[in-house]
Design a protein around this motif. Sequence first.
Motif, short mmCIF file in Angstrom:
data_model
loop_
_atom_site.label_atom_id
_atom_site.label_comp_id
_atom_site.label_asym_id
_atom_site.label_seq_id
_atom_site.Cartn_x
_atom_site.Cartn_y
_atom_site.Cartn_z
N GLY A 87 0.78 -1.23 0.00
CA GLY A 87 0.00 0.00 0.00
C GLY A 87 0.80 1.28 0.00
O GLY A 87 0.26 2.36 0.19
N GLY A 88 2.10 1.17 -0.23
CA GLY A 88 2.95 2.36 -0.25
C GLY A 88 3.90 2.37 -1.41
O GLY A 88 4.11 1.36 -2.09
N GLY A 89 4.47 3.51 -1.67
CA GLY A 89 5.47 3.68 -2.71
C GLY A 89 6.20 4.99 -2.50
O GLY A 89 5.87 5.78 -1.60
N GLU A 90 7.20 5.22 -3.32
CA GLU A 90 8.00 6.44 -3.24
C GLU A 90 8.09 7.04 -4.63
O GLU A 90 8.42 6.34 -5.59
N ILE A 91 7.82 8.33 -4.74
CA ILE A 91 7.93 9.01 -6.01
C ILE A 91 9.35 9.54 -6.19
O ILE A 91 10.00 9.95 -5.23
N GLY A 92 9.84 9.44 -7.41
CA GLY A 92 11.15 9.97 -7.75
C GLY A 92 11.11 10.54 -9.15
O GLY A 92 10.31 10.08 -9.98
N TYR A 93 11.96 11.52 -9.43
CA TYR A 93 11.92 12.17 -10.74
C TYR A 93 13.18 12.97 -11.00
O TYR A 93 13.92 13.33 -10.09
N TRP A 94 13.41 13.24 -12.28
CA TRP A 94 14.39 14.24 -12.71
C TRP A 94 13.92 14.83 -14.04
O TRP A 94 13.16 14.20 -14.76
N MET A 95 14.36 16.04 -14.30
CA MET A 95 14.03 16.72 -15.55
C MET A 95 15.32 17.12 -16.26
O MET A 95 16.28 17.55 -15.62
N ALA A 118 -5.36 5.89 -7.39
CA ALA A 118 -6.58 5.33 -7.99
C ALA A 118 -6.39 3.90 -8.48
O ALA A 118 -7.21 3.02 -8.18
N GLU A 119 -5.33 3.65 -9.21
CA GLU A 119 -5.16 2.34 -9.86
C GLU A 119 -4.41 1.32 -9.01
O GLU A 119 -4.75 0.15 -9.02
N LEU A 120 -3.39 1.77 -8.31
CA LEU A 120 -2.65 0.85 -7.44
C LEU A 120 -3.25 0.80 -6.05
O LEU A 120 -2.85 -0.02 -5.23
N GLN A 121 -4.16 1.70 -5.79
CA GLN A 121 -4.80 1.81 -4.48
C GLN A 121 -3.78 1.99 -3.35
O GLN A 121 -3.92 1.43 -2.26
N LEU A 122 -2.74 2.78 -3.64
CA LEU A 122 -1.76 3.09 -2.61
C LEU A 122 -2.42 3.92 -1.52
O LEU A 122 -3.32 4.72 -1.80
N GLN A 123 -1.96 3.75 -0.32
CA GLN A 123 -2.45 4.55 0.80
C GLN A 123 -1.50 5.69 1.13
O GLN A 123 -1.90 6.71 1.65
N ARG A 124 -0.20 5.51 0.81
CA ARG A 124 0.83 6.51 1.11
C ARG A 124 1.86 6.51 0.00
O ARG A 124 2.32 5.45 -0.44
N ILE A 125 2.25 7.72 -0.40
CA ILE A 125 3.38 7.90 -1.31
C ILE A 125 4.37 8.81 -0.59
O ILE A 125 4.00 9.85 -0.06
N GLU A 126 5.61 8.37 -0.55
CA GLU A 126 6.67 9.16 0.07
C GLU A 126 7.49 9.86 -0.99
O GLU A 126 7.55 9.41 -2.15
N TRP A 127 8.11 10.92 -0.59
CA TRP A 127 9.11 11.63 -1.40
C TRP A 127 10.34 11.79 -0.51
O TRP A 127 10.22 12.10 0.68
N ARG A 128 11.49 11.54 -1.08
CA ARG A 128 12.76 11.74 -0.37
C ARG A 128 13.72 12.44 -1.31
O ARG A 128 13.70 12.20 -2.52
N ALA A 129 14.56 13.27 -0.73
CA ALA A 129 15.59 13.94 -1.53
C ALA A 129 16.78 14.28 -0.66
O ALA A 129 16.65 14.46 0.56
#
Length: 186
Positions: A87-95, A118-129
């Motif tokens: 139910g969790g994941g972490e968002i990451g990105y670069w431009m 909506a689709e994965l039905q995650l309850q929490r998304i974390e961001w770290r940097a």
Amino acid sequence: MQPVTLRTERLALSIPTIDDVDAIYAACQDPDIQRYTTVPSPYERKHAEGFVPHVVTSWESGTELTWAIREGQTLAGLIGLYRVSNGGGEIGYWMSPGSRGRGLLTEAGRAVVDWGFAELQLQRIEWRAVVGNAGSARIAQKLGFGYEGLLRQALSSPRGRDDGWIAGLLAEDDRSPKPWPVLDTA
């Protein structure tokens, strides 16, 4: 899991392909991408060539879901949900440097966050940097993430360990931007 293409007003988010290797390699020469992400440094063409099949395998396992951010024919950056489980994941990105400053990453981030809830039905998304990455923090703040604190020596990369900032977003959270104390001083 099969790769999913997401679309926004200006962007298509789709799985990176072998045709993206040159653009990924070029973008990853940027000192900020090498400093603030987990890409190898120095970043060699072989790294981009190995990354594309890794993305395919990661989609199949469902634990790392990476999209190329495309503005027309231009690969503007990469974004993904990582460590997806329970139910969790972490968002990451670069431009890419040439695609920064026009709101593209915020637009892509909203699509990924919406899809994750909506689709994965995650309850929490974390961001770290890495501490000091104010650009990434501003994007997370615009996406509605709430700053949660400092993680001492918690982020590991090919260059060693760094202190990190952490923020979180729950599925039911109000996504309006909230004050972040580290951005007031960054």
